[in-house]
Design a protein around this motif. Sequence first.
Motif, short mmCIF file in Angstrom:
data_model
loop_
_atom_site.label_atom_id
_atom_site.label_comp_id
_atom_site.label_asym_id
_atom_site.label_seq_id
_atom_site.Cartn_x
_atom_site.Cartn_y
_atom_site.Cartn_z
N ASN A 237 0.88 -1.16 0.00
CA ASN A 237 0.00 0.00 0.00
C ASN A 237 0.92 1.23 0.00
N PRO A 238 0.80 2.08 -1.02
CA PRO A 238 1.78 3.17 -1.20
C PRO A 238 1.90 4.13 -0.02
N PHE A 239 1.00 4.05 0.93
CA PHE A 239 1.14 4.91 2.10
C PHE A 239 2.30 4.44 2.98
N TYR A 240 2.51 3.15 3.02
CA TYR A 240 3.43 2.60 4.00
C TYR A 240 4.93 2.72 3.75
N ASP B 223 -1.72 12.43 0.19
CA ASP B 223 -0.52 12.79 -0.55
C ASP B 223 0.53 11.70 -0.55
N ILE B 224 0.16 10.56 -1.11
CA ILE B 224 1.14 9.50 -1.33
C ILE B 224 1.94 9.82 -2.58
N LEU B 225 3.05 9.18 -2.74
CA LEU B 225 3.94 9.45 -3.86
C LEU B 225 3.26 9.42 -5.23
N PRO B 226 2.49 8.37 -5.56
CA PRO B 226 1.87 8.32 -6.89
C PRO B 226 0.93 9.49 -7.16
N ALA B 227 0.48 10.17 -6.13
CA ALA B 227 -0.43 11.30 -6.34
C ALA B 227 0.27 12.42 -7.09
N ARG B 228 1.60 12.49 -6.96
CA ARG B 228 2.30 13.55 -7.69
C ARG B 228 3.05 13.00 -8.90
N GLN B 229 2.99 11.67 -9.07
CA GLN B 229 3.69 11.09 -10.22
C GLN B 229 2.71 10.62 -11.28
#
Lengths: 346, 346
Positions: free
Chosen positions: B79-82, B285-291
């Motif tokens: 899960n990209p949050f972790y 605001d996990i990483l993929p949100a800006r990628q």
Amino acid sequence: MSSKPFNPAATIRDVAEQAGVSVMTVSNVLRGRGRVGEETRRRVLDAIEQQGYRPNLTARALVEGKAPTLALMLSCITNPFYPEFTLAANLAALKHERHLLVCNTDHESDGGTSFLEQVAGSLSDGVLVANHGNLPIEELKRLQARGVPVAISVWELPDEPPDIPCVTFDSKGAARLAVEHLIELGHRRIGAIIGSAKKGIHRGRYAGYREVMREAKIRSVAADERFIVDSFEAGYEAAGDLLASRPDLTAIFVSNDLPALGVLNAAADLGYSIPEDLSVVSITDILPARQCRPGLTTVAIPTAELAEKGIGLLVELMAGRASNSAVVHTSAPRLIVRGSTRQVGK
Amino acid sequence: MSSKPFNPAATIRDVAEQAGVSVMTVSNVLRGRGRVGEETRRRVLDAIEQQGYRPNLTARALVEGKAPTLALMLSCITNPFYPEFTLAANLAALKHERHLLVCNTDHESDGGTSFLEQVAGSLSDGVLVANHGNLPIEELKRLQARGVPVAISVWELPDEPPDIPCVTFDSKGAARLAVEHLIELGHRRIGAIIGSAKKGIHRGRYAGYREVMREAKIRSVAADERFIVDSFEAGYEAAGDLLASRPDLTAIFVSNDLPALGVLNAAADLGYSIPEDLSVVSITDILPARQCRPGLTTVAIPTAELAEKGIGLLVELMAGRASNSAVVHTSAPRLIVRGSTRQVGK
DNA sequence: CTGAAAGCGCTAACAC
DNA sequence: GTGTTAGCGCTTTCAG
């Protein structure tokens, strides 16, 4: 035989005492070893239950001379390749009754040397190192000489193994699949963005690209190639740079998904439509590659298998069943076509 | 004083012998405790160097009665949050000279109970649990009663703390920021996709959404709301479903980035242009949100801070300096405007 | 400033 | 079947 109802810090001795048996017997029922009478067994189990006793793994590790953990070294868990890898490694370790200790070398001032120094062969029995192109090979060999089992996974070049047991995948074949896909779609003006130096970790991928280009009789020129750091940001910048100097490219091969995502973003920001104006293909198949639009066409490498076999190799090494020159191969990479590639000119 | 050049399994005793001192002295120079003469010190250091001696952390842990690790329980590292959370926790633990053991509860048949049973208070001194809405609170309390320090992080409701020390963030405030942003852009027909049951873990976020809608005098109806599992796939499906039944929505508030990414993908697949046809805003605001393109407008929560303070709380607990009812707050969430939201009708 | 003795909690041999 | 004796590698008293 006094009934101590609950003892937060119960030791095996407390249990033995309450059950009226020796420590040894408790140890035996606990681990199903030795022979214990049914009646005794029950008494021991009751005592354990009542006191809330749980064995101390540290003490057990000390006396058994083996640790209940394995160590995993990787560059940084926030690189989207690693969560999947780490999960698989963790699960594999659990199958061998080991927990996993992970070290993010990017954030250790010494690249993980002190981690190894402390942990390897002491807190952890063995070390699995995920290759990132800048491994402290000498350090690893020193550990190995010290008797600590060490294995490398995600080794890119099956034909050029390191002096350390490793799990490899066919990086050149993966690149071939990617570029062949582009050729089959009719692309001839193909750029390349490589996530390492020319002779760096992605040299196998670069070789695959060159090979296919040659076979297709396409003269690739240095101006169509960029060698960069393996990151989203570097991919973003390289794409802008490449597209500015070679605006007639119809496709770009990127050696890794992470920079490829950067390329997709740069293209969008520059007003390119993907795949109408530009096809992009890369290698790995990380999660974000399928969670973005257009989906990234990529060649999947066997990430979980690389992790599992890495742990497996480590375990074999620890059991003395694998040699220090072991090279473990993994399944062939496979092309995954998504939305980022298309027939040229369509 | 025999010179054993190199001993892969050197113990403190070997070093002492070679240096011609007692074990105690070696232990002292090793850890800078006690007073040791300069001359003696050198001899010991030389012996350590020559034999390649490294202290056994397991033995040290046993005698000191404290483990060199802390445990982290989370649902799943993929899960990209972790990854970001775990990295911060790891770094914080290192500052306290502890390594981190992580448990992916999703993949443990018992939700991590056996992990806790084995590890907590034995291999690890304390446990940090990342909240995911389905915590085995009773199990955690039992551990706590046993004297094992336990803390929860990413607690959503500062005003409704659990019975266990926790680190919280203002989830309702985060949702408010997100929905207010939509309102300010002129949106009135706003749907909501919530990554939990109505009274589930995201109820604070849901409450924030309702509050702002009420303040804006917008009558939100149940048909505009979806309660789903907190995943990319569920977000994807819910978006399709919601958009089919309420095609005139101009914006969607999603309670978490992961399902919001699914919403973005579904919208693209359904032919919606974002943000022209539909605005999407979420939280985390996990990483993929800006990628991804368009970038996801979202309300950043202090992920790293939640992890760091979680470890900090655990350490305080272990030192007996924090109470079992401790509630640690974190920085206010902040809106990050990217490309997925826009003035209505533009 | 340094050493000797005791023991952390557990398991491996070997007795009985 | 069960108990006894050692001791894993280290640190902590407490003597000198």
